[in-house]
Design an enzyme around this catalytic site. Sequence first.
Site, PDB file in Angstrom:
ATOM      1  N   HIS A 103     -11.260   7.439  -7.950  1.00 25.59           N
ATOM      2  CA  HIS A 103     -10.892   6.310  -7.094  1.00 25.59           C
ATOM      3  C   HIS A 103      -9.432   6.362  -6.660  1.00 25.59           C
ATOM      4  O   HIS A 103      -8.918   5.409  -6.047  1.00 25.59           O
ATOM      5  CB  HIS A 103     -11.175   5.009  -7.870  1.00 25.59           C
ATOM      6  N   LYS A 127      -5.909   7.272  -4.715  1.00 26.97           N
ATOM      7  CA  LYS A 127      -5.496   7.468  -3.322  1.00 26.97           C
ATOM      8  C   LYS A 127      -4.069   8.015  -3.371  1.00 26.97           C
ATOM      9  O   LYS A 127      -3.117   7.285  -3.661  1.00 26.97           O
ATOM     10  CB  LYS A 127      -5.514   6.153  -2.541  1.00 26.97           C
ATOM     11  N   ASP A 156       5.891  17.634  -0.143  1.00 25.22           N
ATOM     12  CA  ASP A 156       6.997  18.465  -0.624  1.00 25.22           C
ATOM     13  C   ASP A 156       7.476  18.078  -2.022  1.00 25.22           C
ATOM     14  O   ASP A 156       8.585  18.438  -2.418  1.00 25.22           O
ATOM     15  CB  ASP A 156       8.182  18.425   0.351  1.00 25.22           C
ATOM     16  N   HIS A 197      -8.076  -6.725  -0.402  1.00 26.94           N
ATOM     17  CA  HIS A 197      -8.383  -5.525  -1.177  1.00 26.94           C
ATOM     18  C   HIS A 197      -7.206  -5.152  -2.079  1.00 26.94           C
ATOM     19  O   HIS A 197      -7.245  -4.136  -2.770  1.00 26.94           O
ATOM     20  CB  HIS A 197      -8.708  -4.375  -0.208  1.00 26.94           C
ATOM     21  N   LYS A 248      -4.664  -4.958  -5.157  1.00 25.14           N
ATOM     22  CA  LYS A 248      -4.901  -4.914  -6.606  1.00 25.14           C
ATOM     23  C   LYS A 248      -3.540  -5.047  -7.290  1.00 25.14           C
ATOM     24  O   LYS A 248      -2.839  -4.054  -7.486  1.00 25.14           O
ATOM     25  CB  LYS A 248      -5.582  -3.605  -6.995  1.00 25.14           C
ATOM     26  N   ASP A 301       5.201 -12.214 -15.558  1.00 24.79           N
ATOM     27  CA  ASP A 301       6.620 -12.574 -15.635  1.00 24.79           C
ATOM     28  C   ASP A 301       7.437 -11.719 -14.675  1.00 24.79           C
ATOM     29  O   ASP A 301       7.260 -11.810 -13.470  1.00 24.79           O
ATOM     30  CB  ASP A 301       7.128 -12.463 -17.074  1.00 24.79           C
TER      31      ASP A 301
END
EC number: 2.7.8.-
Length: 470
Positions: free
Chosen positions: A216, A218, A223, A389, A391, A396
């Site tokens: 999952h 991404k 470089d 979407h 996440k 704190d």
Amino acid sequence: MLWIILVLLLFIVQIASIIIIEYRRSNKAIAWLIILFIFPLLGFLFYYFVAKEYSCYRTLRRKKNKHWEQLKAGLIARSKQRTKDMHETAFWRENNMHASLKNIPSVPITACNETTVYTEGKQAFEAMLESIAGAEHHIHIEFYIIRDDRIGTRFERLLIRKAQEGVKVRFLYDGFGSRRLGKAYLKRLQDAGVETGCFFPPLTTFFDKRLNYRNHRKIVVVDGKIGFFGGLNIGDEYMGKAPKFGYWRDTHFSLKGDAVLWIQYTFLIDWYLVKEQIITDSAYYPVQESQGREWVQIVKSGPDETILELIFSLIVSAKKRIYIETPYFVPDPGVLLALKTAVISGIDVRIIIPSVPDKKLVYYASLSYVKELLQAGVRFYCYQKGFIHAKVIISDDLACSGSSNMDMRSFCGQFELNAVFFDGKVVKRLVQDFYRDLSVSNEMLLSEFEKRSTMQKMKEVFARLLSPMF
């Protein structure tokens, strides 16, 4: 009569097998037993091919050679060299959560970072494409979903151009998430010199009994000096062009600094698992030029290295606030108890979830947890502007964000990449984004929530029973 007895004995053996194998994970055992009772015999076949405990990383550990060990040790030493002043900082001595994160030997905190936060697909994609266009040595790209649409075509053409210019391009995609990605798309990349790899091809993983696992992550690394990660996949819907969802709200990041080395390390481990190529050349781990002052901890997780402990720790260590944004909310019993305990202790606990589901079964499972948390005092909000979407967990003055959802699949069945942010500016920006999202969300009140129809309540109960499977 004999055949009925044999069938019953077979059914009993199947029940016993699931109980014996899953006795340490009672929630998962119950879910599979329900499937078995609904679909006798076929349910057990499904369990056999889907529920096998993942062992690829154990294989990696057995096969791991001195090159990987030396590389990791070297990266840890580099990270610690740049963060040695932490030991003298009261900031780390006074906060138990900070100190515990600092003392995790396999996941070092890195210094000298610069973070950019993106809240929309267009911003993030343009930044990725710009960085890729300027690549001189290599481009590493890895996504769960890649579409052959407008934005997917822009990535394809640019990767082809850079490969033809002599830049080394490596391209990883998940076999299930990108199952609709056509062979023609991949062939055009390969013909131009782009190396491609499929993480868990569906047919292969079905017979290898790993169909339930996903990569999952991404990731884009250019470089070895700039890294991108977060919640976005490559597709037009992530730019708000899907009629079903409209506006798409996400959280994605670009990083410069020592943290990029660990994003790179994560990609190359995945590349090794898919292609069995060991790439440890120092050119892929250059000295970082960033003069930033941010501390960032990259946390990779998977079936053998769960992120659940980190999320639990962030919740139980909070003293003032816990803010969560997630498209899927299916907490395990420990996280559920931690949230209840936190709000009872007087901590401000707020959670934003979508108002429009993209996966109805997961959405109903999410709602099944809402009532008891509302009763405890947790405040829930439904995002109204489109589909959320993002996440993000804010505890704190710490923030954790990346590809991991607040659900059982992300906790235990998927390869994820998150980061913990310690810098006040980054956390402040994520808090501002959270309040901005609150302004376009409707609060869920217990009195209104209890008016749900009986049919919906039944759907929620059924979805919750099956939730350990997704």
